[in-house]
Design a protein around this motif. Structure first.
Motif, mmCIF file in Angstrom:
data_model
loop_
_atom_site.group_PDB
_atom_site.id
_atom_site.type_symbol
_atom_site.label_atom_id
_atom_site.label_comp_id
_atom_site.label_asym_id
_atom_site.label_seq_id
_atom_site.Cartn_x
_atom_site.Cartn_y
_atom_site.Cartn_z
ATOM 1 N N ALA A 1 -2.144 -4.620 -17.896
ATOM 2 C CA ALA A 1 -3.248 -4.430 -16.925
ATOM 3 C C ALA A 1 -3.792 -5.518 -16.168
ATOM 4 O O ALA A 1 -3.588 -5.961 -15.113
ATOM 5 C CB ALA A 1 -4.229 -3.485 -17.269
ATOM 6 N N VAL A 2 -4.186 -6.492 -17.134
ATOM 7 C CA VAL A 2 -4.452 -7.818 -16.724
ATOM 8 C C VAL A 2 -3.845 -8.682 -15.952
ATOM 9 O O VAL A 2 -3.723 -9.045 -14.774
ATOM 10 C CB VAL A 2 -5.420 -8.620 -17.847
ATOM 11 C CG1 VAL A 2 -5.569 -10.054 -17.259
ATOM 12 C CG2 VAL A 2 -6.322 -7.917 -18.311
ATOM 13 N N THR B 1 -0.836 -8.951 -8.825
ATOM 14 C CA THR B 1 -1.040 -8.202 -7.400
ATOM 15 C C THR B 1 -1.891 -8.866 -6.524
ATOM 16 O O THR B 1 -1.424 -9.240 -5.302
ATOM 17 C CB THR B 1 -1.707 -6.819 -7.854
ATOM 18 O OG1 THR B 1 -0.808 -5.933 -8.505
ATOM 19 C CG2 THR B 1 -2.109 -6.059 -6.218
ATOM 20 N N LEU B 2 -3.080 -9.517 -7.049
ATOM 21 C CA LEU B 2 -3.715 -10.483 -6.007
ATOM 22 C C LEU B 2 -2.860 -11.756 -5.838
ATOM 23 O O LEU B 2 -3.074 -12.062 -4.637
ATOM 24 C CB LEU B 2 -4.939 -11.145 -7.007
ATOM 25 C CG LEU B 2 -5.917 -9.979 -7.374
ATOM 26 C CD1 LEU B 2 -7.192 -10.712 -8.457
ATOM 27 C CD2 LEU B 2 -6.612 -9.357 -6.131
ATOM 28 N N GLY C 1 -2.855 -6.943 -12.604
ATOM 29 C CA GLY C 1 -3.782 -7.072 -11.638
ATOM 30 C C GLY C 1 -3.983 -8.308 -11.063
ATOM 31 O O GLY C 1 -3.741 -8.739 -9.725
ATOM 32 N N ALA D 1 2.337 2.631 -12.913
ATOM 33 C CA ALA D 1 1.799 1.414 -13.625
ATOM 34 C C ALA D 1 2.099 1.951 -15.430
ATOM 35 O O ALA D 1 2.373 0.874 -16.057
ATOM 36 C CB ALA D 1 0.411 1.190 -13.499
#
Length: 167
Positions: free
Chosen positions: A36-37, A43-44, A40, A138
């Motif tokens: 997840a990290v 995604t950024l 994320g 996800a």
């Protein structure tokens, strides 16, 4: 316990208790959270790259060009980060990358189909449906990468691989 955290007992990718789990897994201690990290952060990165390409290419370029360029860089970065920080595997780089692309493409297709189903057939509001569907995709992507992209055969305690024809 480390086998459960890093998943080597199931024969998929992940550090064993004898190996260094790496900086991210030492910090978050769960492969799912590390995934997840990295997701994320990627995604950024994708958002930033899209804006950067839109700026560099200027207003005369179609926005889809910026998206495609950002995606091409983003998928390469995501592959390296997931491979080195989350699933901690070595070898089979090209095979892993091709599988990674297939799993990501499957995630995109699943996202499109589920969102279309949720909004047009089930009549859910589009924005909340998009968030729920992205969350489901996800989770599916995590398992796809664990069991397809970065899968490695189980290794016995003596370092040998089990005979697939036995049993």
């Amino acid at each position: 316990m480390s086998g459960e955290i890093f998943g080597e007992s199931a024969g998929h990718a992940g550090a064993t208790g004898a190996e260094d789990p790496g900086p991210l897994l030492r910090l978050v201690r769960r492969q799912e959270l590390a995934f997840a990290v990295v997701g994320g952060a990627n995604t950024l990165l994708g958002m930033g790259l899209t804006v950067l390409w839109l700026t560099i290419l200027g207003p005369d370029t179609r926005p889809m060009v910026a998206v495609v360029l950002a995606y091409a860089i983003g998928i390469a970065v995501a592959f390296v980060l997931h491979r080195t920080l989350v699933f901690r595997v070595r070898g089979h780089v090209l095979r892993d990358f091709l599988r990674f692309c297939v799993v990501n493409s499957g995630g995109l297709l699943l996202n499109v189909l589920l969102l279309e189903l949720a909004v047009t057939v089930l009549h859910f509001p589009d924005r909340p449906a998009a968030i729920v569907v992205m969350g489901l995709v996800a989770v599916a992507s995590f398992f796809g990468h664990r069991y397809i992209s970065f899968h490695r055969p189980a290794v016995a305690a003596d370092g040998s691989r089990p005979d697939p024809s036995a049993g």
